[in-house]
Design a protein around this motif. Sequence first.
Motif, PDB file in Angstrom:
ATOM      1  N   SER A  62       0.807  -1.232   0.039  1.00  0.00           N
ATOM      2  CA  SER A  62      -0.004   0.004   0.087  1.00  0.00           C
ATOM      3  C   SER A  62       0.798   1.192   0.104  1.00  0.00           C
ATOM      4  CB  SER A  62      -0.943  -0.072   1.232  1.00  0.00           C
ATOM      5  OG  SER A  62      -0.336   0.317   2.393  1.00  0.00           O
ATOM      6  N   CYS A  63       0.307   2.390  -0.350  1.00  0.00           N
ATOM      7  CA  CYS A  63       0.858   3.708  -0.273  1.00  0.00           C
ATOM      8  C   CYS A  63       0.024   4.872  -0.229  1.00  0.00           C
ATOM      9  CB  CYS A  63       1.606   3.946  -1.622  1.00  0.00           C
ATOM     10  SG  CYS A  63       0.557   4.284  -3.044  1.00  0.00           S
ATOM     11  N   TYR A  64       0.288   5.874   0.313  1.00  0.00           N
ATOM     12  CA  TYR A  64      -0.399   7.015   0.568  1.00  0.00           C
ATOM     13  C   TYR A  64      -0.185   8.225  -0.691  1.00  0.00           C
ATOM     14  CZ  TYR A  64      -0.714   5.231   5.415  1.00  0.00           C
ATOM     15  OH  TYR A  64      -1.173   4.428   6.614  1.00  0.00           O
ATOM     16  N   VAL A  65      -1.161   8.765  -0.744  1.00  0.00           N
ATOM     17  CA  VAL A  65      -1.042  10.215  -1.471  1.00  0.00           C
ATOM     18  C   VAL A  65      -1.978  11.252  -0.902  1.00  0.00           C
ATOM     19  CG1 VAL A  65      -1.527  11.445  -3.598  1.00  0.00           C
ATOM     20  CG2 VAL A  65      -0.953   8.991  -3.640  1.00  0.00           C
TER      21      VAL A  65
ATOM     22  N   THR B 299      -3.216  -1.456  -2.518  1.00  0.00           N
ATOM     23  CA  THR B 299      -4.119  -0.351  -2.004  1.00  0.00           C
ATOM     24  C   THR B 299      -3.253   0.868  -2.140  1.00  0.00           C
ATOM     25  OG1 THR B 299      -4.856  -1.985  -0.535  1.00  0.00           O
ATOM     26  CG2 THR B 299      -5.533   0.246  -0.222  1.00  0.00           C
ATOM     27  N   ILE B 300      -4.106   1.875  -2.447  1.00  0.00           N
ATOM     28  CA  ILE B 300      -3.609   3.451  -2.827  1.00  0.00           C
ATOM     29  C   ILE B 300      -4.661   4.142  -2.220  1.00  0.00           C
ATOM     30  CG2 ILE B 300      -2.883   5.134  -4.181  1.00  0.00           C
ATOM     31  CD1 ILE B 300      -2.467   3.038  -6.613  1.00  0.00           C
ATOM     32  N   ALA B 301      -4.180   4.770  -0.772  1.00  0.00           N
ATOM     33  CA  ALA B 301      -4.899   5.710  -0.145  1.00  0.00           C
ATOM     34  C   ALA B 301      -4.930   7.334  -0.443  1.00  0.00           C
ATOM     35  CB  ALA B 301      -4.936   5.384   1.269  1.00  0.00           C
ATOM     36  N   VAL B 302      -5.854   7.795  -0.896  1.00  0.00           N
ATOM     37  CA  VAL B 302      -5.642   9.357  -1.015  1.00  0.00           C
ATOM     38  C   VAL B 302      -6.363  10.106  -0.045  1.00  0.00           C
ATOM     39  CG1 VAL B 302      -6.014  11.318  -2.750  1.00  0.00           C
ATOM     40  CG2 VAL B 302      -5.489   8.905  -3.688  1.00  0.00           C
ATOM     41  N   ASN B 303      -5.536  10.739   0.518  1.00  0.00           N
ATOM     42  CA  ASN B 303      -5.996  11.532   1.959  1.00  0.00           C
ATOM     43  C   ASN B 303      -6.738  10.745   3.015  1.00  0.00           C
ATOM     44  OD1 ASN B 303      -4.869  13.775   0.750  1.00  0.00           O
ATOM     45  ND2 ASN B 303      -6.875  14.195  -0.358  1.00  0.00           N
ATOM     46  N   THR B 304      -6.135   9.481   2.916  1.00  0.00           N
ATOM     47  CA  THR B 304      -7.115   8.804   4.298  1.00  0.00           C
ATOM     48  C   THR B 304      -5.918   7.652   4.483  1.00  0.00           C
ATOM     49  OG1 THR B 304      -8.903   7.603   4.853  1.00  0.00           O
ATOM     50  CG2 THR B 304      -8.164   7.130   2.803  1.00  0.00           C
TER      51      THR B 304
ATOM     52  N   VAL C  12      -6.619  -1.269  -5.665  1.00  0.00           N
ATOM     53  CA  VAL C  12      -7.727  -0.830  -4.948  1.00  0.00           C
ATOM     54  C   VAL C  12      -7.356   0.494  -4.685  1.00  0.00           C
ATOM     55  CG1 VAL C  12      -9.089  -0.570  -2.636  1.00  0.00           C
ATOM     56  CG2 VAL C  12      -8.222  -2.957  -3.759  1.00  0.00           C
ATOM     57  N   VAL C  13      -8.207   1.618  -5.101  1.00  0.00           N
ATOM     58  CA  VAL C  13      -7.967   2.944  -4.766  1.00  0.00           C
ATOM     59  C   VAL C  13      -9.031   3.635  -3.814  1.00  0.00           C
ATOM     60  CG1 VAL C  13      -7.809   5.419  -5.587  1.00  0.00           C
ATOM     61  CG2 VAL C  13      -6.904   3.473  -7.065  1.00  0.00           C
ATOM     62  N   LEU C  14      -8.595   3.794  -2.434  1.00  0.00           N
ATOM     63  CA  LEU C  14      -9.383   4.537  -1.561  1.00  0.00           C
ATOM     64  C   LEU C  14      -9.250   6.050  -1.696  1.00  0.00           C
ATOM     65  CD1 LEU C  14      -8.086   2.659   1.564  1.00  0.00           C
ATOM     66  CD2 LEU C  14     -10.379   2.153   0.252  1.00  0.00           C
ATOM     67  N   GLN C  15     -10.435   6.698  -1.542  1.00  0.00           N
ATOM     68  CA  GLN C  15     -10.221   8.355  -1.575  1.00  0.00           C
ATOM     69  C   GLN C  15     -11.206   8.832  -0.560  1.00  0.00           C
ATOM     70  OE1 GLN C  15      -9.922   9.877  -5.304  1.00  0.00           O
ATOM     71  NE2 GLN C  15      -9.654  11.782  -4.591  1.00  0.00           N
ATOM     72  N   ALA C  16     -10.683   9.907   0.231  1.00  0.00           N
ATOM     73  CA  ALA C  16     -11.465  10.647   1.319  1.00  0.00           C
ATOM     74  C   ALA C  16     -11.514  12.153   1.187  1.00  0.00           C
ATOM     75  CB  ALA C  16     -10.928  10.242   2.533  1.00  0.00           C
ATOM     76  N   PRO C  17     -12.449  12.813   1.516  1.00  0.00           N
ATOM     77  CA  PRO C  17     -12.285  14.227   1.378  1.00  0.00           C
ATOM     78  C   PRO C  17     -11.177  14.751   2.228  1.00  0.00           C
ATOM     79  CG  PRO C  17     -14.626  13.597   2.406  1.00  0.00           C
ATOM     80  CD  PRO C  17     -13.519  12.347   2.180  1.00  0.00           C
ATOM     81  N   PHE C  18     -10.551  15.695   1.742  1.00  0.00           N
ATOM     82  CA  PHE C  18      -9.228  16.245   2.273  1.00  0.00           C
ATOM     83  C   PHE C  18      -9.311  16.513   3.848  1.00  0.00           C
ATOM     84  CE2 PHE C  18      -5.818  19.367   3.508  1.00  0.00           C
ATOM     85  CZ  PHE C  18      -4.709  18.635   3.142  1.00  0.00           C
ATOM     86  N   ARG C  19     -10.409  16.967   4.307  1.00  0.00           N
ATOM     87  CA  ARG C  19     -10.702  17.388   5.761  1.00  0.00           C
ATOM     88  C   ARG C  19     -11.993  16.742   6.112  1.00  0.00           C
ATOM     89  NH1 ARG C  19      -8.162  22.075   7.615  1.00  0.00           N
ATOM     90  NH2 ARG C  19      -8.811  21.301   9.799  1.00  0.00           N
ATOM     91  N   PRO C  20     -12.196  15.537   6.222  1.00  0.00           N
ATOM     92  CA  PRO C  20     -13.302  14.494   6.620  1.00  0.00           C
ATOM     93  C   PRO C  20     -14.025  15.150   7.767  1.00  0.00           C
ATOM     94  CG  PRO C  20     -11.453  13.096   7.220  1.00  0.00           C
ATOM     95  CD  PRO C  20     -10.809  14.578   6.599  1.00  0.00           C
TER      96      PRO C  20
END
Length: 525
Positions: A402-405, A430-435, A475-483
């Motif tokens: 996995s990694c983070y962006v 698994t790539i997590a964008v802002n989470t 798998v790409v996960l994406q979350a609001p920048f300020r959840p």
Amino acid sequence: MHRARATELAAGLPDLVSGARALAQRSHAGLADLVRDCRRSLAGATERWVDASVAAKGWRQHTHSLAEEWASGPLPVARFLHLLHDLQRDLAAGRWPPVPKAPRGGDAGVEVLPAPGLADALLLRGHRARLTCAARAVPREPARAADIALVLGAGNVTATPVLDVLHQVFLEGRAVLCKLSPHHAGLEPVFAQALQPLLAAGLLQLCCGDGALGAELARLPQIAAVHLTGSTTTWARLRGDAALAHKQLSAEVGCCTPAFVVPGSWRDAELHHVARQLAAFVANNGGATCVAPRLVLTARAWPQRAAFLQHLRRQLAALPARVPFHGAAAACFAAAAGAAPVHEALAPALRADLDAGRDTELFAREHFAPVLLELPLPGDGAAAWFDRAAGFVREHVYGALSCYVFAPPLALAALSPSPAAAVAALPHGTIAVNTWTGLGYGLGCTPWGVPPGSPWQHGSGWTRGTACVPDVQRVVLQAPFRPRPLPPWLPDHRRGAATLRALTRFYLAPSPLRLAATAIHALGT
């Protein structure tokens, strides 16, 4: 001694063979009933599970450790059982998971988050998860292998061996011999309580022992498949054992997990927010987790780099030092930090301004310690820098798990040819964008593993994933920048443990009242 113990355990394998054959004959409704029974037995074990985990690590005085144990123990197991029950119930009714689609010529994929119902929409508002897969992939019914798998469980995260058992039984159709790590010896009776229906059905046998016992068990002729969560060294031994040449081998062996901090124009509050997340993820479980960021990549010419590092140091310093439970932690800390720890308790630390040429060896392995490495790289503009950083990771950084962006919306939009294409080019499962990538580990609807074609040293295969999609690429996960609400896995959530406990109870026996109770805790930040 290990061979004698393996021979003793082999005496129980005929019961597992019978259990596996009976499992293959169960209807989907019968499988749903078995999942339901597991949910009930788990419900009676959750408090004991968390209490035993915290006590075993000696972290009762660390208030957030209670939330960590809920998040990495009973909660993901409860959610996975919830999803497995829904899957078997839907299959019994003739309802199939959605077929992956390829919008506008892109990769075939399917959105799996939010899951149907109010829980994800309310508690994970704005979070998305997409699986990409091979073209023309269609969902297929869970396998019914009718044989035995050996699960070699890791000793760091308590949910892992239980999740791997459930995956083998309900998604592969196998009975399981599960060897727990010596770190989890005290949890063996808790796991037996939680999984009692599988034990009673002849679908599970539990034992505890070291790697040498695991190697002996893997050679037993009745074992058809072996799944390891552990070290690359153990994985290499399994792959090199000629006695296992005709068995199905899979492994999750960790990662020197990179975190890309995309340069751009950030507000100071945004720098603080990302620094707070990175610090929390580094410190989680005392650093002994494969989802911890190990290497943060920044742009050397980014005007806000110094301010970001200052925020990061402050956030790490605000977290408590912990006496590690994992035997390798002190040595890993010394290797990553560049100096031996002064105290037995390890304080989260940052080692900044590393050199891409001189320090490459540091990035070639996973460090099970609360240390974050920082590597500044050149690059004019966000897109050019990201391309360079991704190439460096692909060539020089160990692992593909996995990694983070991390990037505020404007910085993320600057990636080319598009943010989605730039992220999808990363070589991780698994790539997590802002989470948190731990979300991908625990969602259950998302598989966890490495992409096909990864170097064997990075592991092999996927576990879990109730979308029943074959040939998953990533798998790409994406979350609001300020959840909002604040995620309960962050240490500054004032009711994190209460939220995660309530959510576990909800997944084990869903009701509007339990969902409301969870939401009240979640909003009490």
